[in-house]
Enzyme design. Structure first.
Site, PDB file in Angstrom:
ATOM      1  N   GLU A  75      -2.929   2.602  -3.096  1.00 54.15           N
ATOM      2  CA  GLU A  75      -2.252   1.424  -3.650  1.00 54.15           C
ATOM      3  C   GLU A  75      -2.444   0.297  -2.649  1.00 54.15           C
ATOM      4  OE1 GLU A  75       0.106  -1.487  -3.644  1.00 54.15           O
ATOM      5  OE2 GLU A  75       1.647  -0.016  -3.128  1.00 54.15           O
ATOM      6  N   CYS A 110       5.451  -4.853  -2.285  1.00 50.63           N
ATOM      7  CA  CYS A 110       4.134  -4.784  -2.930  1.00 50.63           C
ATOM      8  C   CYS A 110       4.210  -5.109  -4.418  1.00 50.63           C
ATOM      9  CB  CYS A 110       3.494  -3.419  -2.708  1.00 50.63           C
ATOM     10  SG  CYS A 110       4.417  -2.040  -3.407  1.00 50.63           S
TER      11      CYS A 110
END
Length: 381
Positions: A75, A110
């Protein structure tokens, strides 16, 4: 900071393992220098790697893991958009969600909201709601602040020069900085890494700040002409982690969800897919999955190719599927080789016809074709 926080959460995890009568040493924390990391990421004893970080380091991890063909899920951050359609209900309440998405954890999230894309019918009203609320945000430390704190310090000041340049460049290109825009020297915490909560409006997709992840307390607002334009702007970046869309028309909401080039979308909310533990991950520049062959890198908009953690799908990615087949009623029907196919084959022509019949019975596209295959089996038995 990473070492300290890892140990803190490790204690929590081990306490949970003890409560479940499991060995607490099942979970370990390993801290090392970058030069040592390849020994771990390439070790054949490692069954799976989930990496969260930058693209540059992700390439190094994936390359190292390829030596032992270890599957990798990564990710890589995002530039998540929150899209507001013209028919949004209760704009004040939506603004509260947007502020939480932009400023919680000092913007160091994020899946934080990095871009607010508002359709032109509500754009001005939204900016007028956001400006006084961002202006009122209080910087400080929640550890010993008596008067209340809204936004804390950032993990480091390493990005401050870049952030200030991005904001100045955007203003030179036509954006308006209504609040903040620079680092903040806190009188009580002079050694703290504070960046002033910032409201930057009239941002366009061509500006660098609209394309680069800022990971900071910056609320960036962009204007869209209509739903199609909002979709175009939302998809105009290299990232594709998450997104949010707010509106009333189910048709328009579904349109955005289908067209959004992201791994996750919240409808009339922000990041709830994370709270309820749905599969987490992105597409394009926000993630990739190097499955059983880490030498292969998938670069399409097909989210299945990038891997996920959390949720049922995430748990499956940490497992190796084993296929097992056995006779259900072995006392009555057991697997056997038909005589026409038993070695040595007595009649090649009949054997071939039987093979055709087997395929037709199993894979015939119509009932007629399957029956024809059954007759072929009977005739050549």
């Amino acid at each position: 900071m990473t070492c300290w926080s890892s140990l803190y959460f490790l204690d929590i995890v081990r306490a949970a393992l003890r409560a479940c009568n499991q060995p607490p040493q099942l979970v370990q924390s390993v801290v090392c220098w970058p030069s040592v990391a390849p020994h771990l990421t390439s070790h054949p004893g490692i069954s799976h790697i989930t990496f969260i970080g930058s693209r540059r380091v992700a390439h190094a991890v994936a390359s190292s893991a390829a030596e032992s063909l270890t599957p990798v899920c990564v990710e890589l951050g995002g530039k998540d958009a929150a899209v507001l359609l013209d028919d949004v209900n209760k704009l004040d309440k939506v603004a509260s969600v947007l502020l939480r998405g932009c400023f919680q954890s000092g913007g160091q999230n994020c899946i934080g909201i990095e871009r607010i894309i508002a359709c032109k019918g509500i754009y001005t009203k939204l900016v007028n709601i956001l400006q006084p609320r961002v202006q009122a945000l209080r910087l400080g430390s929640a550890l010993d602040e008596d008067e209340g704190v809204d936004v804390g310090a950032m993990i480091s000041s390493a990005s401050f020069d870049r952030l200030e340049v991005l904001i100045r460049d955007a203003v030179r290109s036509g954006a308006r900085c209504l609040v903040g825009g620079s680092r903040f020297n806190h009188p009580q915490y002079p050694k703290g890494h504070y960046f002033a909560p910032t409201l930057l409006v009239d941002v366009t997709p061509e500006m660098s700040i609209a394309r680069e992840e800022v990971f900071a307390p910056i609320c960036l607002v962009m204007k869209a002409i209509n739903v199609d334009d909002a979709i175009r702007i939302a998809n105009s970046v290299d990232y594709g982690l998450g997104a949010s869309v707010f509106g009333t028309s189910a048709k328009d909401l579904d349109r955005f969800v289908a067209a959004s080039k992201t791994g996750m979308v919240s409808v009339n909310d922000f990041a709830v897919y994370y709270a309820v533990q749905l599969p987490f991950g992105g597409v394009r520049g926000s993630g990739m999955c190097l499955n059983r062959s880490p030498m292969l890198k998938y670069e399409s908009d097909n989210s299945e190719g990038y891997g996920r953690f959390a949720g049922e799908e995430g748990l499956r990615s940490l497992s190796n599927t084993k296929a097992v087949c056995r006779d259900r009623f072995p006392k009555f029907i057991a697997t056997a080789i038909p005589k026409p196919l038993d070695y040595p084959i007595p009649n090649t022509a009949k054997a071939w016809q039987m093979c055709i019949g087997i395929v037709e019975v199993g894979y015939g596209e119509t009932i007629k074709r399957k029956l024809h295959g059954l007759w072929r089996l009977v005739r050549n038995a």
